[in-house]
Enzyme design. Sequence first.
Site, mmCIF file in Angstrom:
data_model
loop_
_atom_site.group_PDB
_atom_site.id
_atom_site.type_symbol
_atom_site.label_atom_id
_atom_site.label_comp_id
_atom_site.label_asym_id
_atom_site.label_seq_id
_atom_site.Cartn_x
_atom_site.Cartn_y
_atom_site.Cartn_z
ATOM 1 N N HIS A 62 37.977 9.778 23.843
ATOM 2 C CA HIS A 62 37.537 11.166 23.640
ATOM 3 C C HIS A 62 38.024 11.711 22.301
ATOM 4 O O HIS A 62 38.588 12.808 22.213
ATOM 5 C CB HIS A 62 37.984 12.050 24.815
ATOM 6 C CG HIS A 62 36.929 13.058 25.193
ATOM 7 N ND1 HIS A 62 36.996 14.368 24.830
ATOM 8 C CD2 HIS A 62 35.792 12.920 25.900
ATOM 9 C CE1 HIS A 62 35.941 15.010 25.294
ATOM 10 N NE2 HIS A 62 35.186 14.153 25.945
ATOM 11 N N ASP B 198 37.445 5.963 27.770
ATOM 12 C CA ASP B 198 37.015 6.973 26.790
ATOM 13 C C ASP B 198 38.252 7.580 26.127
ATOM 14 O O ASP B 198 39.052 8.245 26.783
ATOM 15 C CB ASP B 198 36.212 8.062 27.532
ATOM 16 C CG ASP B 198 35.518 9.028 26.589
ATOM 17 O OD1 ASP B 198 35.788 8.982 25.373
ATOM 18 O OD2 ASP B 198 34.700 9.836 27.085
ATOM 19 N N ARG C 181 25.840 5.970 21.985
ATOM 20 C CA ARG C 181 26.092 6.911 23.088
ATOM 21 C C ARG C 181 25.180 8.139 23.055
ATOM 22 O O ARG C 181 25.097 8.885 24.025
ATOM 23 C CB ARG C 181 27.540 7.402 22.999
ATOM 24 C CG ARG C 181 28.557 6.386 23.364
ATOM 25 C CD ARG C 181 28.669 6.225 24.859
ATOM 26 N NE ARG C 181 29.256 7.366 25.536
ATOM 27 C CZ ARG C 181 28.999 7.704 26.795
ATOM 28 N NH1 ARG C 181 28.145 7.017 27.518
ATOM 29 N NH2 ARG C 181 29.590 8.742 27.348
ATOM 30 N N GLU D 185 28.398 10.416 21.633
ATOM 31 C CA GLU D 185 27.812 11.359 22.591
ATOM 32 C C GLU D 185 27.667 12.751 21.976
ATOM 33 O O GLU D 185 26.893 13.558 22.476
ATOM 34 C CB GLU D 185 28.630 11.415 23.880
ATOM 35 C CG GLU D 185 29.984 12.037 23.737
ATOM 36 C CD GLU D 185 30.793 11.998 25.033
ATOM 37 O OE1 GLU D 185 30.661 11.033 25.782
ATOM 38 O OE2 GLU D 185 31.546 12.954 25.262
ATOM 39 N N GLU E 169 25.706 5.637 31.578
ATOM 40 C CA GLU E 169 26.739 6.392 32.310
ATOM 41 C C GLU E 169 26.076 7.154 33.463
ATOM 42 O O GLU E 169 25.009 7.749 33.294
ATOM 43 C CB GLU E 169 27.420 7.378 31.366
ATOM 44 C CG GLU E 169 28.535 8.178 32.028
ATOM 45 C CD GLU E 169 29.210 9.146 31.050
ATOM 46 O OE1 GLU E 169 28.604 9.470 30.008
ATOM 47 O OE2 GLU E 169 30.341 9.567 31.343
ATOM 48 N N ARG F 52 34.651 3.384 34.516
ATOM 49 C CA ARG F 52 35.468 3.965 33.442
ATOM 50 C C ARG F 52 36.777 4.456 34.045
ATOM 51 O O ARG F 52 36.770 5.216 35.018
ATOM 52 C CB ARG F 52 34.709 5.142 32.824
ATOM 53 C CG ARG F 52 35.354 5.704 31.585
ATOM 54 C CD ARG F 52 34.684 6.983 31.135
ATOM 55 N NE ARG F 52 35.272 8.135 31.789
ATOM 56 C CZ ARG F 52 35.153 9.407 31.350
ATOM 57 N NH1 ARG F 52 34.425 9.665 30.274
ATOM 58 N NH2 ARG F 52 35.713 10.397 31.994
ATOM 59 N N TRP G 117 39.347 18.039 21.039
ATOM 60 C CA TRP G 117 39.391 17.948 22.506
ATOM 61 C C TRP G 117 38.665 16.671 22.942
ATOM 62 O O TRP G 117 37.686 16.261 22.448
ATOM 63 C CB TRP G 117 38.724 19.157 23.183
ATOM 64 C CG TRP G 117 38.712 18.927 24.672
ATOM 65 C CD1 TRP G 117 39.787 18.938 25.505
ATOM 66 C CD2 TRP G 117 37.574 18.592 25.480
ATOM 67 N NE1 TRP G 117 39.388 18.638 26.786
ATOM 68 C CE2 TRP G 117 38.040 18.412 26.804
ATOM 69 C CE3 TRP G 117 36.213 18.418 25.206
ATOM 70 C CZ2 TRP G 117 37.205 18.069 27.862
ATOM 71 C CZ3 TRP G 117 35.376 18.080 26.246
ATOM 72 C CH2 TRP G 117 35.868 17.917 27.564
ATOM 73 N N GLU H 265 35.440 3.859 24.142
ATOM 74 C CA GLU H 265 34.492 4.901 23.718
ATOM 75 C C GLU H 265 35.145 5.943 22.824
ATOM 76 O O GLU H 265 36.295 6.336 23.060
ATOM 77 C CB GLU H 265 33.950 5.580 24.982
ATOM 78 C CG GLU H 265 32.992 6.718 24.679
ATOM 79 C CD GLU H 265 32.622 7.493 25.928
ATOM 80 O OE1 GLU H 265 32.736 6.947 27.042
ATOM 81 O OE2 GLU H 265 32.228 8.658 25.793
ATOM 82 N N TYR I 55 42.382 14.195 29.258
ATOM 83 C CA TYR I 55 40.924 14.223 29.347
ATOM 84 C C TYR I 55 40.461 13.306 30.492
ATOM 85 O O TYR I 55 40.949 12.186 30.640
ATOM 86 C CB TYR I 55 40.267 13.756 28.022
ATOM 87 C CG TYR I 55 38.834 13.417 28.294
ATOM 88 C CD1 TYR I 55 37.905 14.430 28.490
ATOM 89 C CD2 TYR I 55 38.441 12.100 28.517
ATOM 90 C CE1 TYR I 55 36.613 14.135 28.869
ATOM 91 C CE2 TYR I 55 37.144 11.797 28.888
ATOM 92 C CZ TYR I 55 36.238 12.826 29.061
ATOM 93 O OH TYR I 55 34.970 12.539 29.458
HETATM 94 O O1 KDG Z 1 30.561 18.338 28.023
HETATM 95 C C1 KDG Z 1 31.471 17.359 27.628
HETATM 96 C C2 KDG Z 1 31.321 16.135 28.507
HETATM 97 O O2 KDG Z 1 29.995 15.757 28.598
HETATM 98 C C3 KDG Z 1 32.130 14.978 27.972
HETATM 99 O O3 KDG Z 1 33.469 15.334 27.877
HETATM 100 C C4 KDG Z 1 31.960 13.787 28.901
HETATM 101 O O4 KDG Z 1 33.045 12.369 27.313
HETATM 102 C C5 KDG Z 1 32.327 12.489 28.283
HETATM 103 C C6 KDG Z 1 31.759 11.291 28.880
HETATM 104 O O5 KDG Z 1 31.960 10.231 28.308
HETATM 105 O O6 KDG Z 1 31.105 11.398 29.920
HETATM 106 MG MG MG Z 2 32.737 10.436 26.376
#
Ligand code: KDG
Ligand code: MG
Length: 402
Positions: free
Chosen positions: A212, A210, A283, A262, A339, A147, A402, A236, A159
Amino acid sequence: MKITDAKVIVCSPGRNFVTLKIFTDEGIYGLGDATLNGMEKAVVSYLENYCVPALIGKDPRNIEDIWHFFYKGAYWKRGSVTMTAVSAIDMALWDIKGKALNTPLYNLIGGKSRNGILVYCHANGRDAEETIEKAGQKIEQGFRAIRLQSGIPGIEHTYGVSKDNKPYEPAEKGLAQTEYWDTARYLNFIPSLFKKARAEFGDDIHLLHDVHHRCTPVEAARLARELEPYHLFWLEDPVSGELQEGLRLIRSHSTTPIAIGEVFNSVYDYTTLITEQLIDYIRMPLVHGGGITHLLKVASMASVYHIQTGFHGATDLSPVNMAAAIHFNMAINNFGIQEYMPHQEIVNEVFKTNFNFDKGFLFIDDTPGIGVDIDEKKAAKYPYQMASLPVNRKSDGTMFYW
Ligand code: KDG
Ligand code: MG
């Protein structure tokens, strides 16, 4: 068999972990991960005050019934805090069943479907050049899927990029710090990162990214389309997934595979996404998505629609979750990738694990149950430390994801 007691162990070897330990009258105990990054004590309270008293006296072999007791039986259902508690209970019960029957977890849920678990790691740097250099180091370590997250000119905090050149850990001690974000700069930059990475590594390495949760559906559609020439393994969380219909827009503009969820905690976060084939990877991890019992159902439903798993595996998920995920991934047919962010060495002082990494894959041994143990004396040496994930604002100050 009866549950006689359960306790919640909170420790912080480098970062916080919450572990549920369920005891039985036959001397067997089971472990479940109950870590919810930055909200640990909320889960501890729900477990200690409401779940543990209700567990005592139940037969731990009746996993399906106990799962529904804590899900259907609760009027206030779903949500990350309560589902993390349900997940920990479920994991601990499967651990007990495996130990009682003297067999590893993967044998209880279908047996082995493969030899090893393909994993992806993280590479991040202050700019594209440093990110690509870090990815090269990961390839030398044997990883075959990486990644890429990079610092972006004009954005102070991106991020996934560590501030101090150490492995990335987003939660910081104390209350949430504010970061600032600029989607336009991000969208202009990311395709050039992947263009450089493909030129450097060729086509045989899997590349992932990602977002995010930081794009609107139409912004995500543009990004997914512009990344098409670089054949990502996945893009992602391109949007914040609570608007399931938003994924239709991305799909209708691009063939870049999409992974999402996630932060999801139930199959009901996925029903539109799965049945309309709007995504490619699930995820939602065992620790936040209702444990093994619920993810077996989600994975089965996904398999009907040719959707695979790609569980969250950041360092804020404990080794108990990671081992359980490897068993799960070994057993199901529609596993895609896992992951893998290795924990710091200090974590292995507290948790004794049963998995190892070799040439891009994770392997698990055949210790009965999940196979991870916790050293409570060592855990007590590392007490809980309040830490929070950042909050994010647009560069003009507007509150954002975030
Ligand atoms: O606690 C938040 C993290 O687990 C997250 O930001 C990690 O996005 C993430 C990832 O894909 O590992
Ligand atoms: Mg993530």
